[in-house]
Design an enzyme around this catalytic site. Sequence first.
Site, PDB file in Angstrom:
ATOM      1  N   GLY A  81      45.110  46.117  45.620  1.00 57.45           N
ATOM      2  CA  GLY A  81      44.471  47.215  46.354  1.00 57.45           C
ATOM      3  C   GLY A  81      43.172  47.661  45.710  1.00 57.45           C
ATOM      4  CG  ASP A 191      48.056  40.031  35.292  1.00 57.52           C
ATOM      5  OD1 ASP A 191      47.588  38.880  35.244  1.00 57.52           O
ATOM      6  OD2 ASP A 191      47.778  40.836  36.198  1.00 57.52           O
TER       7      ASP A 191
HETATM    8  P1  ATP Z   1      44.149  41.391  40.096  1.00 60.54           P
HETATM    9  O1  ATP Z   1      44.510  42.383  41.117  1.00 60.54           O
HETATM   10  O2  ATP Z   1      44.072  40.006  40.641  1.00 60.54           O
HETATM   11  O3  ATP Z   1      44.999  41.473  38.877  1.00 60.54           O
HETATM   12  P2  ATP Z   1      41.979  42.879  38.920  1.00 60.54           P
HETATM   13  O4  ATP Z   1      42.575  43.129  37.585  1.00 60.54           O
HETATM   14  O5  ATP Z   1      40.485  42.649  38.954  1.00 60.54           O
HETATM   15  O6  ATP Z   1      42.629  41.650  39.640  1.00 60.54           O
HETATM   16  P3  ATP Z   1      42.431  45.627  39.595  1.00 60.54           P
HETATM   17  O7  ATP Z   1      43.306  45.850  38.424  1.00 60.54           O
HETATM   18  O8  ATP Z   1      42.806  46.248  40.883  1.00 60.54           O
HETATM   19  O9  ATP Z   1      42.299  44.084  39.904  1.00 60.54           O
HETATM   20  O10 ATP Z   1      40.977  46.097  39.169  1.00 60.54           O
HETATM   21  C1  ATP Z   1      39.841  45.825  39.952  1.00 60.54           C
HETATM   22  C2  ATP Z   1      38.587  46.194  39.177  1.00 60.54           C
HETATM   23  O11 ATP Z   1      38.510  47.627  39.120  1.00 60.54           O
HETATM   24  C3  ATP Z   1      38.559  45.741  37.721  1.00 60.54           C
HETATM   25  O12 ATP Z   1      38.045  44.433  37.581  1.00 60.54           O
HETATM   26  C4  ATP Z   1      37.644  46.777  37.071  1.00 60.54           C
HETATM   27  O13 ATP Z   1      36.292  46.389  37.233  1.00 60.54           O
HETATM   28  C5  ATP Z   1      37.923  48.031  37.909  1.00 60.54           C
HETATM   29  N1  ATP Z   1      38.865  48.926  37.219  1.00 60.54           N
HETATM   30  C6  ATP Z   1      40.209  48.849  37.175  1.00 60.54           C
HETATM   31  N2  ATP Z   1      40.758  49.852  36.465  1.00 60.54           N
HETATM   32  C7  ATP Z   1      39.721  50.603  36.032  1.00 60.54           C
HETATM   33  C8  ATP Z   1      39.605  51.795  35.208  1.00 60.54           C
HETATM   34  N3  ATP Z   1      40.685  52.377  34.684  1.00 60.54           N
HETATM   35  N4  ATP Z   1      38.360  52.271  34.954  1.00 60.54           N
HETATM   36  C9  ATP Z   1      37.267  51.659  35.454  1.00 60.54           C
HETATM   37  N5  ATP Z   1      37.301  50.557  36.226  1.00 60.54           N
HETATM   38  C10 ATP Z   1      38.497  50.012  36.509  1.00 60.54           C
END
Ligand code: ATP
Length: 353
Positions: A81, A191
Site C-alpha cells: 500500500g 525482509d
Molecule cells: P515492498 O512493499 O515491496 O516491501 P517497499 O519497502 O519499498 O517495498 P514500503 O515499505 O511500503 O514498500 O515503502 C515504500 C517507500 O516509502 C520506501 O521505499 C520509502 O522510500 C518510503 N518510506 C517507508 N517508510 C517510511 C518512513 N518511515 N519514513 C519515510 N519514508 C518511508
Amino acid sequence: MPNKGGFSLRLDVPPDEVSLAKFLTQSGTFRHGDLLVNMDGIRIVSQNTSDAPPPPIKPIDNQISLSDVDTIKVIGKGSGGLVQLVQHKWTNQFFALKVIQMNIEESARKQTAQELKINQSLECPYVVACYQCFYQNEAFSIILEYMDGGSLLDLLGKVKTIPEEYLAAICKQVVNGLCYLHHEKHIIHRDLKPSNLLINHRGEVKITDFGVSAIVASTSANAYSSVGTYCYMAPERFSEENYNAKSDIWSFGLVVLECATGQFPYPVPGKDEGWFNMFAIMQAIMDQPPPSASSEDFSPEFCSFISSCLQKDPKARLSAQQLMEHPFLSMYDDLHIDLASYFSNDGSPLTTL
Ligand code: ATP
Ligand code: MG
C-alpha cells in the site's frame, strides 16, 4: 512523565474549562502557552527548542489516532500500500503513515494486529519507531517515525554506488540494529532489502518493516507481489522449513554488496524488460556459489565482511554480534565520516514539503 522526545504531557493537570473556553472555535488548533486546544479536546505540551536530535519517541502518551493527523503528501508506494507523510495536529510533529489494504476476517485481523503490536514494543535508535497500529476501513494503518532521507534504495538511485568509508558507517548502524532485533528481542526481520533501510538528515540509518512483509504475504492477495523480498532471501529459506536470524545476515550481505557495486549481486532475468523470473532467481541463489566482493576493487576487510555474511551454510555465517567485532566496521573510524552531509548533499531525496 519523562520527556522522551521534545514534548511532555501532563494530563494530571486538570484543564481550567472556563479560561480555555475562549480559545475554542469551530476549526483549527490553538496554542496558548503550553496548551494546545482544538475541537477534540485539550492537550498540555512543552516544546523542546534544543537542536539536539530527539531520541525515538512515543507521542502523546502512546495514543495517536488518524483523526489526530493531517496528510501532507504521499512519500512512497510498496506492494502492500501507500506510505504518507502526516503531521500531528497537536504537536506539529511529522510521522510516516503506512496503510496496508487487507480485507480479512476478524480472527486473522486480531492475530495480525497482535503481531504488528510487537513493533510498538521495540525501542532502539537503529530501528524505525512504530507508534501505533490499528485496523480501520479494511486496512491496517501503522504510524511510524518519519525518516526524511527515504530509503537506501532511493539513495542508490541517485549515487549509484556508496564508497566503502560511508558504507562502513552505514553498516555499523545496521549491525547495531540487527544485534538489538536478533539478540535482545529474538526477532527475525525476514525482509531486509535496500527499501527497508531508511535514512535521515542526521545521518541515522534505521531498519524498518520487520514482520510486516510476512503478515502481508500470509494474509492477503499480495503474497507474491513483492519480488524484491525473494531476491534477498537466504538459500535455506527456499529449501528448509526452519530458518533463523542468520537468514537476515545473508540478506544484509547482499544489500551491502549491492550498495558497493551498484548492482544486485545475481543476474536478474528480465529486470531490464521490467519483469522478473522469480524461479530463476531462487535457482541461482540455491545453486550458484555465493556472490563475493572483488579484491581488485575493494579492501580485504570489506571482502572479508561480505564473505562473512554471504555463506550459503547459515552456520558458517557470522551472527550480528560477531559482525560487530569485524574490522571493516571500524577501519575508517579515523576519517570521522559525516553521514549527515553525505545523505543531504550527495543525492538523498530529502523530502521537502
Ligand atoms: P515492498 O512493499 O515491496 O516491501 P517497499 O519497502 O519499498 O517495498 P514500503 O515499505 O511500503 O514498500 O515503502 C515504500 C517507500 O516509502 C520506501 O521505499 C520509502 O522510500 C518510503 N518510506 C517507508 N517508510 C517510511 C518512513 N518511515 N519514513 C519515510 N519514508 C518511508
Ligand atoms: Mg518497506
